[in-house]
Motif scaffolding. Sequence first.
Motif, PDB file in Angstrom:
ATOM      1  N   GLU A   2       1.037  -1.225  -0.002  1.00  0.00           N
ATOM      2  CA  GLU A   2       0.052   0.065   0.107  1.00  0.00           C
ATOM      3  C   GLU A   2       0.830   1.183   0.029  1.00  0.00           C
ATOM      4  OE1 GLU A   2      -3.228   2.095   2.761  1.00  0.00           O
ATOM      5  OE2 GLU A   2      -2.284   0.289   3.378  1.00  0.00           O
ATOM      6  N   SER A   3       0.519   2.215  -0.694  1.00  0.00           N
ATOM      7  CA  SER A   3       1.208   3.525  -0.758  1.00  0.00           C
ATOM      8  C   SER A   3       0.526   4.468   0.283  1.00  0.00           C
ATOM      9  CB  SER A   3       1.035   4.117  -2.205  1.00  0.00           C
ATOM     10  OG  SER A   3       1.449   3.329  -3.303  1.00  0.00           O
ATOM     11  N   TYR A   4       1.510   5.239   0.902  1.00  0.00           N
ATOM     12  CA  TYR A   4       1.043   6.280   1.990  1.00  0.00           C
ATOM     13  C   TYR A   4       2.015   7.179   2.354  1.00  0.00           C
ATOM     14  CZ  TYR A   4       3.354   2.787   5.197  1.00  0.00           C
ATOM     15  OH  TYR A   4       4.243   2.249   5.657  1.00  0.00           O
ATOM     16  N   TYR A   5       1.776   8.195   2.877  1.00  0.00           N
ATOM     17  CA  TYR A   5       2.621   9.153   3.315  1.00  0.00           C
ATOM     18  C   TYR A   5       2.968   8.746   4.681  1.00  0.00           C
ATOM     19  CZ  TYR A   5       1.539  12.234  -0.696  1.00  0.00           C
ATOM     20  OH  TYR A   5       1.307  12.838  -2.071  1.00  0.00           O
ATOM     21  N   ILE A   6       4.291   9.239   5.215  1.00  0.00           N
ATOM     22  CA  ILE A   6       4.700   8.826   6.323  1.00  0.00           C
ATOM     23  C   ILE A   6       3.906   9.445   7.361  1.00  0.00           C
ATOM     24  CG2 ILE A   6       6.677   9.287   8.090  1.00  0.00           C
ATOM     25  CD1 ILE A   6       8.664   9.083   5.822  1.00  0.00           C
ATOM     26  N   VAL A   7       3.283  10.584   7.253  1.00  0.00           N
ATOM     27  CA  VAL A   7       2.196  11.321   8.085  1.00  0.00           C
ATOM     28  C   VAL A   7       1.010  10.410   8.457  1.00  0.00           C
ATOM     29  CG1 VAL A   7       3.113  13.712   7.693  1.00  0.00           C
ATOM     30  CG2 VAL A   7       1.285  12.691   6.524  1.00  0.00           C
ATOM     31  N   SER A 122       4.036   5.545  -3.315  1.00  0.00           N
ATOM     32  CA  SER A 122       4.978   4.627  -2.497  1.00  0.00           C
ATOM     33  C   SER A 122       4.492   4.527  -0.922  1.00  0.00           C
ATOM     34  CB  SER A 122       6.427   4.575  -2.737  1.00  0.00           C
ATOM     35  OG  SER A 122       6.655   4.802  -4.205  1.00  0.00           O
ATOM     36  N   PRO A 123       5.097   3.366  -0.311  1.00  0.00           N
ATOM     37  CA  PRO A 123       4.795   3.431   1.095  1.00  0.00           C
ATOM     38  C   PRO A 123       6.082   4.207   1.808  1.00  0.00           C
ATOM     39  CG  PRO A 123       5.997   1.311   0.310  1.00  0.00           C
ATOM     40  CD  PRO A 123       5.456   2.230  -0.902  1.00  0.00           C
ATOM     41  N   ARG A 124       5.560   4.931   2.987  1.00  0.00           N
ATOM     42  CA  ARG A 124       6.437   5.573   3.605  1.00  0.00           C
ATOM     43  C   ARG A 124       7.019   6.892   2.871  1.00  0.00           C
ATOM     44  NH1 ARG A 124       7.291   4.390   8.383  1.00  0.00           N
ATOM     45  NH2 ARG A 124       9.175   5.743   8.690  1.00  0.00           N
ATOM     46  N   GLN A 125       6.180   7.521   1.859  1.00  0.00           N
ATOM     47  CA  GLN A 125       6.492   8.650   0.934  1.00  0.00           C
ATOM     48  C   GLN A 125       6.493   9.973   1.854  1.00  0.00           C
ATOM     49  OE1 GLN A 125       4.664   8.731  -2.719  1.00  0.00           O
ATOM     50  NE2 GLN A 125       5.062  10.676  -3.056  1.00  0.00           N
ATOM     51  N   VAL A 126       7.370  10.751   1.454  1.00  0.00           N
ATOM     52  CA  VAL A 126       7.393  12.044   2.478  1.00  0.00           C
ATOM     53  C   VAL A 126       6.145  13.213   2.022  1.00  0.00           C
ATOM     54  CG1 VAL A 126       8.725  14.068   3.094  1.00  0.00           C
ATOM     55  CG2 VAL A 126       9.849  11.838   2.928  1.00  0.00           C
ATOM     56  N   LEU A 127       5.379  13.497   2.562  1.00  0.00           N
ATOM     57  CA  LEU A 127       4.485  14.570   2.152  1.00  0.00           C
ATOM     58  C   LEU A 127       5.171  15.739   1.603  1.00  0.00           C
ATOM     59  CD1 LEU A 127       1.205  15.172   2.314  1.00  0.00           C
ATOM     60  CD2 LEU A 127       1.791  16.349   4.439  1.00  0.00           C
ATOM     61  N   GLY A 289      11.918  16.368   2.740  1.00  0.00           N
ATOM     62  CA  GLY A 289      11.430  17.701   3.486  1.00  0.00           C
ATOM     63  C   GLY A 289      12.065  18.781   3.214  1.00  0.00           C
ATOM     64  N   CYS A 290      13.308  18.823   2.509  1.00  0.00           N
ATOM     65  CA  CYS A 290      14.303  19.863   2.610  1.00  0.00           C
ATOM     66  C   CYS A 290      13.925  20.521   1.321  1.00  0.00           C
ATOM     67  CB  CYS A 290      15.808  19.648   2.584  1.00  0.00           C
ATOM     68  SG  CYS A 290      16.999  21.038   2.321  1.00  0.00           S
ATOM     69  N   HIS A 291      13.876  21.775   1.059  1.00  0.00           N
ATOM     70  CA  HIS A 291      13.480  22.636  -0.222  1.00  0.00           C
ATOM     71  C   HIS A 291      14.547  23.395  -0.692  1.00  0.00           C
ATOM     72  CE1 HIS A 291      12.414  25.949   2.544  1.00  0.00           C
ATOM     73  NE2 HIS A 291      11.706  25.001   3.279  1.00  0.00           N
ATOM     74  N   ARG A 292      15.963  23.352  -0.086  1.00  0.00           N
ATOM     75  CA  ARG A 292      16.767  24.141  -0.681  1.00  0.00           C
ATOM     76  C   ARG A 292      17.028  23.671  -2.045  1.00  0.00           C
ATOM     77  NH1 ARG A 292      20.447  27.395   1.213  1.00  0.00           N
ATOM     78  NH2 ARG A 292      22.615  27.753   0.060  1.00  0.00           N
ATOM     79  N   PRO A 293      17.138  24.829  -3.111  1.00  0.00           N
ATOM     80  CA  PRO A 293      17.410  24.425  -4.507  1.00  0.00           C
ATOM     81  C   PRO A 293      18.227  23.609  -4.960  1.00  0.00           C
ATOM     82  CG  PRO A 293      16.547  26.932  -4.218  1.00  0.00           C
ATOM     83  CD  PRO A 293      16.882  26.182  -2.933  1.00  0.00           C
ATOM     84  N   ALA A 294      18.333  22.734  -6.069  1.00  0.00           N
ATOM     85  CA  ALA A 294      19.282  21.863  -6.067  1.00  0.00           C
ATOM     86  C   ALA A 294      20.449  22.450  -6.661  1.00  0.00           C
ATOM     87  CB  ALA A 294      18.827  20.876  -7.217  1.00  0.00           C
ATOM     88  N   GLU A 295      20.230  23.710  -7.517  1.00  0.00           N
ATOM     89  CA  GLU A 295      21.540  24.327  -7.782  1.00  0.00           C
ATOM     90  C   GLU A 295      22.368  25.054  -6.745  1.00  0.00           C
ATOM     91  OE1 GLU A 295      17.874  27.229  -8.467  1.00  0.00           O
ATOM     92  OE2 GLU A 295      18.489  25.022  -8.564  1.00  0.00           O
ATOM     93  N   SER A 296      21.712  25.035  -5.629  1.00  0.00           N
ATOM     94  CA  SER A 296      22.637  25.280  -4.411  1.00  0.00           C
ATOM     95  C   SER A 296      23.344  24.522  -3.769  1.00  0.00           C
ATOM     96  CB  SER A 296      21.660  26.384  -3.527  1.00  0.00           C
ATOM     97  OG  SER A 296      21.074  27.614  -4.269  1.00  0.00           O
TER      98      SER A 296
END
Length: 389
Positions: A2-7, A122-127, A289-296
Amino acid sequence: MESYYIVNDPNDPLAARATEIRKQDYLFWKEVKPDLEDDFDISCHTLATRTGLSERRTRDITMALYRLAELPLTRALQETYYFLDFSRLITIDAVLSKLGDVPTETLERIDQELASYLTPTSPRQVLPSNTNLRRKLNGLIAVETPTPEEEKEATPQKDPYFTYSSFGGKAGLAVEFDEATLIAIDEHVSQAAEKHNLTKADALAKLILGDIEQRVKVVLHMYRAYDQKAAPGFIQGFGWVSPETADGIRPTQKRDMDLARELESESYVTPPLIGAFVEGRDGVCRWPGCHRPAESCQKDHRIDHAKGGKTAGSNLASLCQHHHNIKTDGGAFYIMDPHTGDIVWLFDDGHWEYDEPQGPLAPKNKNWALTVGQAIAARRAAAKERNDS
């Protein structure tokens, strides 16, 4: 599996308790929200005094709930999993408000894409974080902006430049440009801010007033499907732009990301072409959960280069300095699907988390961009046929 978010992890008591709190909070506000015929200000004031929240917060919650009612697919997901807190629901309303009075068919398209984006695969996916949710929504509304022909038919707007007073001796400036112009200005200001160690606001002021000079060539990096003329574009550091804006940005150099995906290098240092693919696939730091841009971010070798790990997209992931240090210190390790870029993080305490790439070259976004491009091309062809008949 089953697919679900970790939350929403059904086997985690902490996640289950948090889900119940979100559920009860959502159901409470859905029950007490003002009716459409009620006095909005008085109703929100009453809710604020009785709940202890600010009036602004009660307004935001109310508007978010009425917005969700316009998005039946997304609402069905929420009322199944109760995974979206009010911070995320308010973000959805705030971004979609940029569209103003939205036609029903536009909302239906956005609802369909948003629900697809929020459906766990996917199971345990990050929201998705608020930042990534905002980026996705900005991409959705970018392709819903009027075409130049439609803008010409619209009522002419007043000069979109005005100043206003604020508090504490402060004042503000609001100004609008077409997207391509704004993107170039923003990059120019950003480079000046970084060069002189200033905030972007201070850099803008000093540039305009002549206190600093910025004699640089502005370089924009745009990802766009080459096999679909009407596809939207993704500009690094800005986000998704409409096909019309992308058409107006003429590239001086083109790089083949399909080729970059397959390239390998003997060097430890990531070549620019491979790095561009990794950034375009990841979008942000790949720590959940981190949202720092990939180019940085740094280009991390999942398997160390010294141990035979390839310098290739299949073995590289974007990690900001902080999370790269955690991985290097052994606090966590990841396994990556070389085809999709999906990552499973393994932690010392035995738990694991699933993270999907967020960039324009990620499978979800790449397929979405092509689908949107096909829809826009069909719309243009239909409009041309009507004009010719």
